[in-house]
Design an enzyme around this catalytic site. Sequence first.
Site: not given
Ligand code: GLY
Length: 378
Positions: A98, A160
């Site tokens: 991320d 994601d």
């Molecule tokens: N895992 C990232 C989200 O909650 O979108």
Amino acid sequence: MNTSVSASWVEKAWQQGASRTIQNAKRIKDTFPHTSVQGMYDSNDPEWWTAGFWPGLLWLVHRDAPESEAAAELRRIADSCERQLEDCLRDPDSVDHDLGFIWLLSGIASYRQMGSEEGRRRGMLAANLLAARFHVRGEFIRAWNFSSSTMDTRGVAIIDSMMNLPLLYWASEQSGDPRFRWLAEAHADTVAREFVRADGSICHVVEFDPYTGQKLREHGGQGHAPGSAWARGTAWALHGFALSFRYTGEARYLETAERAADFFLAMLGEDIVPVWDFRAPTEHRAAWDSSAAAIAASGLLELAKLSPRGQIYAAAGERIVRGLYEHFSAGKSAAEEGLIMKGTVHYPEGRGINVPIIYGDYFYMEALAKLRGSEGLF
Ligand code: GLY
């Protein structure tokens, strides 16, 4: 401001969100909010994947009036957040995939708006760490570090990730080194092949064999089950593939973004905010996800500029943002720091259900910025 689209409701919604953000900054300061609990944002760890959204929100509001006194304070807070985030870059256990969410909305936003060389340096460092997560045999970017009793995360990628790829595209543009872009494209191709189903629905988590790179299985992740359709995952896909097309011009990413968008809109129907999983069973349909609506709306407004069917996506994006403003925003209520209500963090784990979430707020404001003729920060 783009007057052909922008209407008085857009301006009112933007001003309301911007004032609330400036007000919130006085209390939240340089901490890392995640969800609003009884009207007040909590404070999370800078390692958590959501740590970029608060500085991102500050930079969005800052960009609108950078000379103002309020903007100077937002800049000071965002800079302090960024310095704390840099500490995480020194510890490999404190970073995961991320890095894109975190650094596009902090250091790189600071570089783009203020010419900050520190922001650029940190952004390039983050891009190198993200590139190092690439799994050569499976051609995917490894998502997480930890493992659990149900999952060996050495071979795990999640949808994601598509929103993190602009960090790699940006790094290639900045450095002239095409490797970052090649890795991003290889990952995007794997995700398009292994996560996007024939009907346009998307799975959240795919586990690959950590040695051979072969796909082993789907996991439900934050969705209801393998085979279900987590609403926010669909939004990440439509928005993320649109961004990959914008950065690369490769038509296959536009086609994938459109498939995800068409699925999202078909499942949403006349609603504004989806149920957390489009395929959640009846007894689990009392949780909504406004963050999915905001992420999708901002992605649809991106697609509006890229797709031959742009008018359809523009109208759909605008309808959702307007609905969020009119029916889900906290309005001028002094008793609520969140901008939009009814987001859901993780339904299967019972975390953050029907609450304001910082990334819902960020993408709501990003979508409004786009309706005012501006760009997002990704
Ligand atoms: N895992 C990232 C989200 O909650 O979108």
